[in-house]
Design an enzyme around this catalytic site. Structure first.
Site, PDB file in Angstrom:
ATOM      1  N   ARG A 186      57.739  -9.780  17.683  1.00  0.00           N
ATOM      2  CA  ARG A 186      58.130 -10.090  19.070  1.00  0.00           C
ATOM      3  C   ARG A 186      58.385 -11.580  19.201  1.00  0.00           C
ATOM      4  O   ARG A 186      57.859 -12.377  18.435  1.00  0.00           O
ATOM      5  CB  ARG A 186      56.978  -9.749  20.029  1.00  0.00           C
ATOM      6  CG  ARG A 186      56.804  -8.325  20.385  1.00  0.00           C
ATOM      7  CD  ARG A 186      55.839  -8.197  21.575  1.00  0.00           C
ATOM      8  NE  ARG A 186      54.486  -8.640  21.272  1.00  0.00           N
ATOM      9  CZ  ARG A 186      53.562  -7.901  20.670  1.00  0.00           C
ATOM     10  NH1 ARG A 186      53.827  -6.667  20.303  1.00  0.00           N
ATOM     11  NH2 ARG A 186      52.354  -8.396  20.427  1.00  0.00           N
ATOM     12  N   ASP A 212      49.780 -16.495  15.892  1.00  0.00           N
ATOM     13  CA  ASP A 212      49.170 -15.307  16.487  1.00  0.00           C
ATOM     14  C   ASP A 212      48.125 -14.715  15.550  1.00  0.00           C
ATOM     15  O   ASP A 212      48.257 -14.799  14.326  1.00  0.00           O
ATOM     16  CB  ASP A 212      50.285 -14.274  16.784  1.00  0.00           C
ATOM     17  CG  ASP A 212      49.810 -13.183  17.722  1.00  0.00           C
ATOM     18  OD1 ASP A 212      48.754 -13.357  18.371  1.00  0.00           O
ATOM     19  OD2 ASP A 212      50.489 -12.148  17.806  1.00  0.00           O
ATOM     20  N   ARG A 234      44.054 -14.352  30.530  1.00  0.00           N
ATOM     21  CA  ARG A 234      42.943 -13.931  29.655  1.00  0.00           C
ATOM     22  C   ARG A 234      41.611 -14.145  30.367  1.00  0.00           C
ATOM     23  O   ARG A 234      41.547 -14.872  31.364  1.00  0.00           O
ATOM     24  CB  ARG A 234      42.967 -14.756  28.364  1.00  0.00           C
ATOM     25  CG  ARG A 234      44.134 -14.385  27.507  1.00  0.00           C
ATOM     26  CD  ARG A 234      43.987 -14.932  26.121  1.00  0.00           C
ATOM     27  NE  ARG A 234      45.085 -14.411  25.320  1.00  0.00           N
ATOM     28  CZ  ARG A 234      45.166 -14.496  24.013  1.00  0.00           C
ATOM     29  NH1 ARG A 234      44.214 -15.104  23.330  1.00  0.00           N
ATOM     30  NH2 ARG A 234      46.182 -13.996  23.366  1.00  0.00           N
ATOM     31  N   SER A 271      57.967 -12.950  22.464  1.00  0.00           N
ATOM     32  CA  SER A 271      56.958 -13.288  23.482  1.00  0.00           C
ATOM     33  C   SER A 271      57.324 -14.489  24.363  1.00  0.00           C
ATOM     34  O   SER A 271      56.510 -15.405  24.536  1.00  0.00           O
ATOM     35  CB  SER A 271      55.594 -13.524  22.822  1.00  0.00           C
ATOM     36  OG  SER A 271      55.176 -12.383  22.134  1.00  0.00           O
ATOM     37  N   HIS A 285      39.949 -19.051  17.267  1.00  0.00           N
ATOM     38  CA  HIS A 285      40.725 -20.210  17.736  1.00  0.00           C
ATOM     39  C   HIS A 285      40.290 -21.483  16.994  1.00  0.00           C
ATOM     40  O   HIS A 285      41.117 -22.310  16.619  1.00  0.00           O
ATOM     41  CB  HIS A 285      40.577 -20.384  19.251  1.00  0.00           C
ATOM     42  CG  HIS A 285      41.101 -19.217  20.033  1.00  0.00           C
ATOM     43  ND1 HIS A 285      42.306 -18.625  19.756  1.00  0.00           N
ATOM     44  CD2 HIS A 285      40.578 -18.509  21.079  1.00  0.00           C
ATOM     45  CE1 HIS A 285      42.508 -17.608  20.593  1.00  0.00           C
ATOM     46  NE2 HIS A 285      41.469 -17.519  21.394  1.00  0.00           N
ATOM     47  N   LEU A 287      57.192 -37.060  12.005  1.00  0.00           N
ATOM     48  CA  LEU A 287      57.252 -35.718  12.608  1.00  0.00           C
ATOM     49  C   LEU A 287      57.011 -35.753  14.121  1.00  0.00           C
ATOM     50  O   LEU A 287      56.086 -36.418  14.590  1.00  0.00           O
ATOM     51  CB  LEU A 287      56.168 -34.844  11.956  1.00  0.00           C
ATOM     52  CG  LEU A 287      55.990 -33.441  12.537  1.00  0.00           C
ATOM     53  CD1 LEU A 287      57.131 -32.530  12.098  1.00  0.00           C
ATOM     54  CD2 LEU A 287      54.660 -32.833  12.123  1.00  0.00           C
TER      55      LEU A 287
HETATM   56  C1  FPP Z   1      46.982 -16.589  19.453  1.00  0.00           C
HETATM   57  O1  FPP Z   1      46.012 -15.733  18.911  1.00  0.00           O
HETATM   58  C2  FPP Z   1      46.446 -17.921  19.665  1.00  0.00           C
HETATM   59  C3  FPP Z   1      46.289 -18.536  20.883  1.00  0.00           C
HETATM   60  C4  FPP Z   1      46.681 -17.949  22.162  1.00  0.00           C
HETATM   61  C5  FPP Z   1      45.690 -19.868  20.967  1.00  0.00           C
HETATM   62  C6  FPP Z   1      46.183 -20.804  19.918  1.00  0.00           C
HETATM   63  C7  FPP Z   1      45.444 -22.047  20.004  1.00  0.00           C
HETATM   64  C8  FPP Z   1      44.977 -22.716  18.950  1.00  0.00           C
HETATM   65  C9  FPP Z   1      45.165 -22.340  17.556  1.00  0.00           C
HETATM   66  C10 FPP Z   1      44.301 -23.980  19.227  1.00  0.00           C
HETATM   67  C11 FPP Z   1      45.309 -25.027  18.920  1.00  0.00           C
HETATM   68  C12 FPP Z   1      44.909 -26.332  19.367  1.00  0.00           C
HETATM   69  C13 FPP Z   1      45.738 -27.386  19.235  1.00  0.00           C
HETATM   70  C14 FPP Z   1      45.315 -28.687  19.710  1.00  0.00           C
HETATM   71  C15 FPP Z   1      47.096 -27.258  18.648  1.00  0.00           C
HETATM   72  P1  FPP Z   1      45.479 -14.545  19.800  1.00  0.00           P
HETATM   73  O2  FPP Z   1      44.256 -15.014  20.512  1.00  0.00           O
HETATM   74  O3  FPP Z   1      46.561 -14.043  20.674  1.00  0.00           O
HETATM   75  O4  FPP Z   1      45.092 -13.494  18.709  1.00  0.00           O
HETATM   76  P2  FPP Z   1      45.117 -11.899  18.848  1.00  0.00           P
HETATM   77  O5  FPP Z   1      46.548 -11.512  19.026  1.00  0.00           O
HETATM   78  O6  FPP Z   1      44.556 -11.453  17.531  1.00  0.00           O
HETATM   79  O7  FPP Z   1      44.247 -11.542  20.010  1.00  0.00           O
END
Ligand code: FPP
Length: 246
Positions: A195, A21, A72, A197, A38, A132
């Site tokens: 959380r 997160d 989103r 979630s 991201h 893994l």
């Molecule tokens: C949470 O941060 C992150 C996500 C919802 C997306 C996570 C995805 C990636 C890291 C890409 C991963 C790709 C692979 C192939 C594993 P948020 O956007 O909720 O952050 P915020 O709470 O600060 O808004």
């Protein structure tokens, strides 16, 4: 001595789950668009996966996209899907070199076709790897997973394949997406939120919870090792008393 060298390999959890997160906030702090967060989140994923393989961890499960994330803004959802397609495609070589088997849990049918195909291709290509097991929770919601299990079990009872009195924890677990996997002993969440979630609600019944204020794009294998060390300092009693478990 680094954190990794302090880890007691004989007490390594078998399964670690992570709620990644803070990508959006990380980008915002830098005055950038959320997708920049991201993209940098993927760098953390790569580093933590490498960290897990260096320890010979058995299972790592990453909360990559929740069912709720579909709500989103459309542009962000599309950008995350594109990022996933590109990342999964690029990572296959790395997974083969590191003996990583890719796996996915969730309502995968909701994924755009390109993403679904790329994911399945990587899952098939890495299916023979014995190191893994890297599971991506994608379009995942724990309540939906539990309801799906309940429906599967109800159908088996209806069809006379199973008796209601024979339903037990093993039967239930066998109907979850995570069937065949041990339950996570450690759950890590980044970004200072306390959380769960809608993540692995059944499976984390006895997991140790570890929260860090670091935003996911700043989280690296050293942080991962630090969380494991913290876990190893805790006493897991499973409802018993200290003398019984020691
Ligand atoms: C949470 O941060 C992150 C996500 C919802 C997306 C996570 C995805 C990636 C890291 C890409 C991963 C790709 C692979 C192939 C594993 P948020 O956007 O909720 O952050 P915020 O709470 O600060 O808004």
């Amino acid at each position: 001595m680094g954190y990794k060298d302090q880890i007691d390999l004989s007490k390594l959890p078998q399964h670690i789950a992570i709620i990644m997160d803070g990508n959006g906030r990380w980008a915002k702090e830098k005055g950038k668009l959320r997708i920049f967060g991201h993209h940098n989140g993927v760098v953390s994923v790569r580093d933590v996966v490498e960290g897990a393989t260096l320890l010979n961890l058995k299972y790592l499960t990453l909360y990559t996209f929740s069912t709720e994330n579909w709500n989103r803004p459309k542009l962000e959802v599309m950008a995350i899907m594109e990022l996933m397609v590109g990342t999964i495609h690029k990572e296959i070589k790395n997974f083969m070199e590191k003996n990583v088997r890719l796996n996915a849990i969730g309502n995968l049918e909701m994924l755009p076709e390109k993403c679904y195909n790329e994911l399945n291709n990587a899952i098939e290509k890495t299916a023979g790897n014995t190191g893994l097991v890297l599971t991506l929770a994608l379009s995942y919601s724990s309540r939906a997973e539990i309801l799906r299990a309940v429906k599967n079990i109800a159908l088996k009872v209806q069809d006379g394949e199973l008796k209601a009195e024979d339903i037990n924890e093993d039967v239930f677990e066998n109907n979850l997406y995570t069937h065949g996997m041990p339950n996570p002993e450690l759950l890590i969440r980044t970004s200072g939120e306390y959380r769960i979630s809608n993540y692995l609600l059944w499976q984390i019944a006895y997991a140790e919870l570890y929260f860090t204020s670091k935003l996911w794009p700043d989280f690296r294998k050293e942080d991962f090792y630090e969380a494991i060390l913290d876990y190893q300092k805790r006493e897991r009693r499973f409802g018993m008393i200290s003398e019984q478990v020691n």
